[in-house]
Design an enzyme around this catalytic site. Sequence first.
Site, PDB file in Angstrom:
ATOM      1  N   LYS A 153       7.240 -43.348 -14.754  1.00 29.54           N
ATOM      2  CA  LYS A 153       7.937 -42.900 -15.961  1.00 29.54           C
ATOM      3  C   LYS A 153       8.580 -41.549 -15.624  1.00 29.54           C
ATOM      4  O   LYS A 153       7.920 -40.517 -15.598  1.00 29.54           O
ATOM      5  CB  LYS A 153       6.935 -42.740 -17.108  1.00 29.54           C
ATOM      6  CG  LYS A 153       7.511 -42.851 -18.503  1.00 29.54           C
ATOM      7  CD  LYS A 153       8.551 -41.809 -18.867  1.00 29.54           C
ATOM      8  CE  LYS A 153       7.968 -40.459 -19.174  1.00 29.54           C
ATOM      9  NZ  LYS A 153       9.034 -39.446 -19.447  1.00 29.54           N
ATOM     10  N   GLY A 187       4.084 -31.594 -14.439  1.00 35.72           N
ATOM     11  CA  GLY A 187       4.767 -31.099 -15.638  1.00 35.72           C
ATOM     12  C   GLY A 187       4.057 -29.881 -16.169  1.00 35.72           C
ATOM     13  O   GLY A 187       3.420 -29.136 -15.407  1.00 35.72           O
ATOM     14  N   SER A 188       4.139 -29.686 -17.464  1.00 35.63           N
ATOM     15  CA  SER A 188       3.590 -28.468 -18.066  1.00 35.63           C
ATOM     16  C   SER A 188       2.064 -28.545 -18.160  1.00 35.63           C
ATOM     17  O   SER A 188       1.475 -29.636 -18.202  1.00 35.63           O
ATOM     18  CB  SER A 188       4.174 -28.300 -19.469  1.00 35.63           C
ATOM     19  OG  SER A 188       3.818 -29.418 -20.267  1.00 35.63           O
ATOM     20  N   VAL A 213       0.929 -30.478 -21.402  1.00 35.98           N
ATOM     21  CA  VAL A 213       0.913 -31.947 -21.307  1.00 35.98           C
ATOM     22  C   VAL A 213      -0.128 -32.395 -20.281  1.00 35.98           C
ATOM     23  O   VAL A 213      -0.799 -33.412 -20.464  1.00 35.98           O
ATOM     24  CB  VAL A 213       2.318 -32.512 -21.000  1.00 35.98           C
ATOM     25  CG1 VAL A 213       2.259 -34.023 -20.809  1.00 35.98           C
ATOM     26  CG2 VAL A 213       3.295 -32.171 -22.120  1.00 35.98           C
ATOM     27  N   GLY A 214      -0.317 -31.606 -19.226  1.00 37.74           N
ATOM     28  CA  GLY A 214      -1.344 -31.938 -18.228  1.00 37.74           C
ATOM     29  C   GLY A 214      -2.716 -32.073 -18.863  1.00 37.74           C
ATOM     30  O   GLY A 214      -3.511 -32.952 -18.503  1.00 37.74           O
ATOM     31  N   GLU A 258      -0.368 -31.650 -11.555  1.00 37.85           N
ATOM     32  CA  GLU A 258       0.373 -30.570 -10.891  1.00 37.85           C
ATOM     33  C   GLU A 258       1.149 -29.857 -12.002  1.00 37.85           C
ATOM     34  O   GLU A 258       2.069 -30.440 -12.573  1.00 37.85           O
ATOM     35  CB  GLU A 258       1.320 -31.209  -9.862  1.00 37.85           C
ATOM     36  CG  GLU A 258       2.017 -30.235  -8.977  1.00 37.85           C
ATOM     37  CD  GLU A 258       1.042 -29.344  -8.271  1.00 37.85           C
ATOM     38  OE1 GLU A 258       0.121 -29.852  -7.623  1.00 37.85           O
ATOM     39  OE2 GLU A 258       1.196 -28.113  -8.398  1.00 37.85           O
ATOM     40  N   CYS A 301       8.309 -25.004 -10.243  1.00 34.83           N
ATOM     41  CA  CYS A 301       6.920 -24.590 -10.488  1.00 34.83           C
ATOM     42  C   CYS A 301       6.512 -23.515  -9.493  1.00 34.83           C
ATOM     43  O   CYS A 301       5.589 -22.757  -9.739  1.00 34.83           O
ATOM     44  CB  CYS A 301       5.981 -25.786 -10.463  1.00 34.83           C
ATOM     45  SG  CYS A 301       6.283 -26.911  -9.134  1.00 34.83           S
ATOM     46  N   GLU A 303       4.281 -18.595 -17.957  1.00 33.60           N
ATOM     47  CA  GLU A 303       5.363 -19.267 -17.240  1.00 33.60           C
ATOM     48  C   GLU A 303       6.588 -19.358 -18.150  1.00 33.60           C
ATOM     49  O   GLU A 303       6.492 -19.811 -19.288  1.00 33.60           O
ATOM     50  CB  GLU A 303       4.930 -20.674 -16.831  1.00 33.60           C
ATOM     51  CG  GLU A 303       5.977 -21.349 -15.954  1.00 33.60           C
ATOM     52  CD  GLU A 303       5.525 -22.709 -15.437  1.00 33.60           C
ATOM     53  OE1 GLU A 303       5.072 -23.532 -16.249  1.00 33.60           O
ATOM     54  OE2 GLU A 303       5.645 -22.933 -14.217  1.00 33.60           O
TER      55      GLU A 303
END
Length: 499
Positions: free
Chosen positions: A180, A233-234, A237-238, A255, A289, A390
């Site tokens: 996805k 991703g962020s 969401v991780g 990651e 990142c 970040e």
Amino acid sequence: MATASAPKIFRNYINGEWVEARGGKVIEDRNPANTDELVGMFPASGAEDVERAVEAAKAAYNKWRLTPAPKRAEILFHAAEILVARKEDYSRDMTREMGKVLAETRGDVQEAIDMTYLMAGEGRRQFGHTTPSELPDKFAMAVRSPIGVAGLITPWNFPMAIPSWKAMPALICGNTVVLKPAEDTPLSTYNLTQVLAEAGLPPGVLNVVFGYGPDAGAPMLNNPDVGLVSFTGSTEVGRIVSQACAPTFKKCHLEMGGKNIIIVMDDANLDLAIEGAVWGGFGTSGQRCTAASRVAVQKGVYRQFVEKFVARVKALKVGDGLDPATHMGPCINEQQLQTVIKYVDIGSAEGAKLSAGGHRLETGVHARGWFHEPTVFTDCDPEMRVCQEEIFGPVVSVIPFDSFDDAISIANGVKYGLSAAIYTRNVNQAFRAQRDLETGIVYVNAPTIGAETHLPFGGTKNTGNGHREAGLAALDFYSEWKTVYVDYSDKLQRAQIDN
Ligand code: ADP
């Protein structure tokens, strides 16, 4: 009626066919440098589409698992060759859909090529190990085995590299895949998928479902037929991904964010450090990142560094990444631009000195895109929010420090742990730094970006959850160890039991 300028309509890739999403909803893929340009229309898939993709991947798994790894490798090798031939076209597509300059999108496609060749090579390695048994006439070995269906969720900033970092090791280990990609950059994943299909990947081995995260990513996480999940991703969401994977005990690789630092010591080659800070801070508009969003400079060279660095940053040309004169492209979308604007306000309110940039660019050639000036805060305190959180945009905070020990504690004083760099000519300092920096990646006399595909990539603390991608480390995530004992003594031998 279709016209020459009609947008191209793309579909999901399930079981070897390009198919429409069930719900019929679409996502517009627009150029962030010129939002009038519609790059393509992609399906906004939902749970039913994901389910079909997982079913296809599950059905294809047994045959793929039993295909000899060197044969799987031949397909990847062929895919790498196709990517080489199409590198320029795919790089241009990528610049159009996500804005980074052509030199960098070429680098992104090159990373996909490197990873594909690397993992093709692993088809003839994937070494396990043998070891003597403690018992006579007994053989002991450990071999890698595939896990099943791999669910991969990827971000927009490396839209071909990151899908390849996940898909290639997953495939070479014998897993099948449901991917996805990020909703902002579907075309680059479409291109990669097209290549793998042309290279001869059997139906169902790779399935791609386009869509938004909560609709097309989340359904993979609680599907019992998905054996492992890899997410980039962020951090927010991780955390959702990690929690969703827990009830079904999925192997889960995360990651996530970074707040990476470049440390510049008094004895550094200052011009080299400045070049590194510009590239590390403003490459991909700071949307990596591993971006160097903090630069800590020892007080002996601080003023000199700031003067030259700020002058270099002010000279950066912001624009369309397809224009060879452009140094830095736009932010990926309006939301990301608003985040940058918000953090510029936060930094100013905290008392950081705004020494370059600080504004949105919205007139002339910038009128139709999500552009922001490259921005530098100086005289920052390491505890300021602009030095802790970040931002994922073209904002660099410069922090003065006294001693080497101060620099290490500033570097480690954030919740993330991805990448750190030190510029020094003192070998003792360089070695102490690589030992004491609490990050997954350390650079000496180079900026925080520039990972090579055959070394492990990943971070500590809130950046990751202990797994690594790329290199041999990727095989550890995408396979499981199986320990095999063969007893050829023809009698019952009991390990650990006194006879
Ligand atoms: P970024 O800030 O880089 O856009 P995100 O974490 O928002 O990072 O997105 C990274 C990937 O995760 C994208 O493919 C996105 O669609 C997906 N995603 C977002 N929300 C969810 C969710 N709730 N469940 C699963 N995937 C998600």
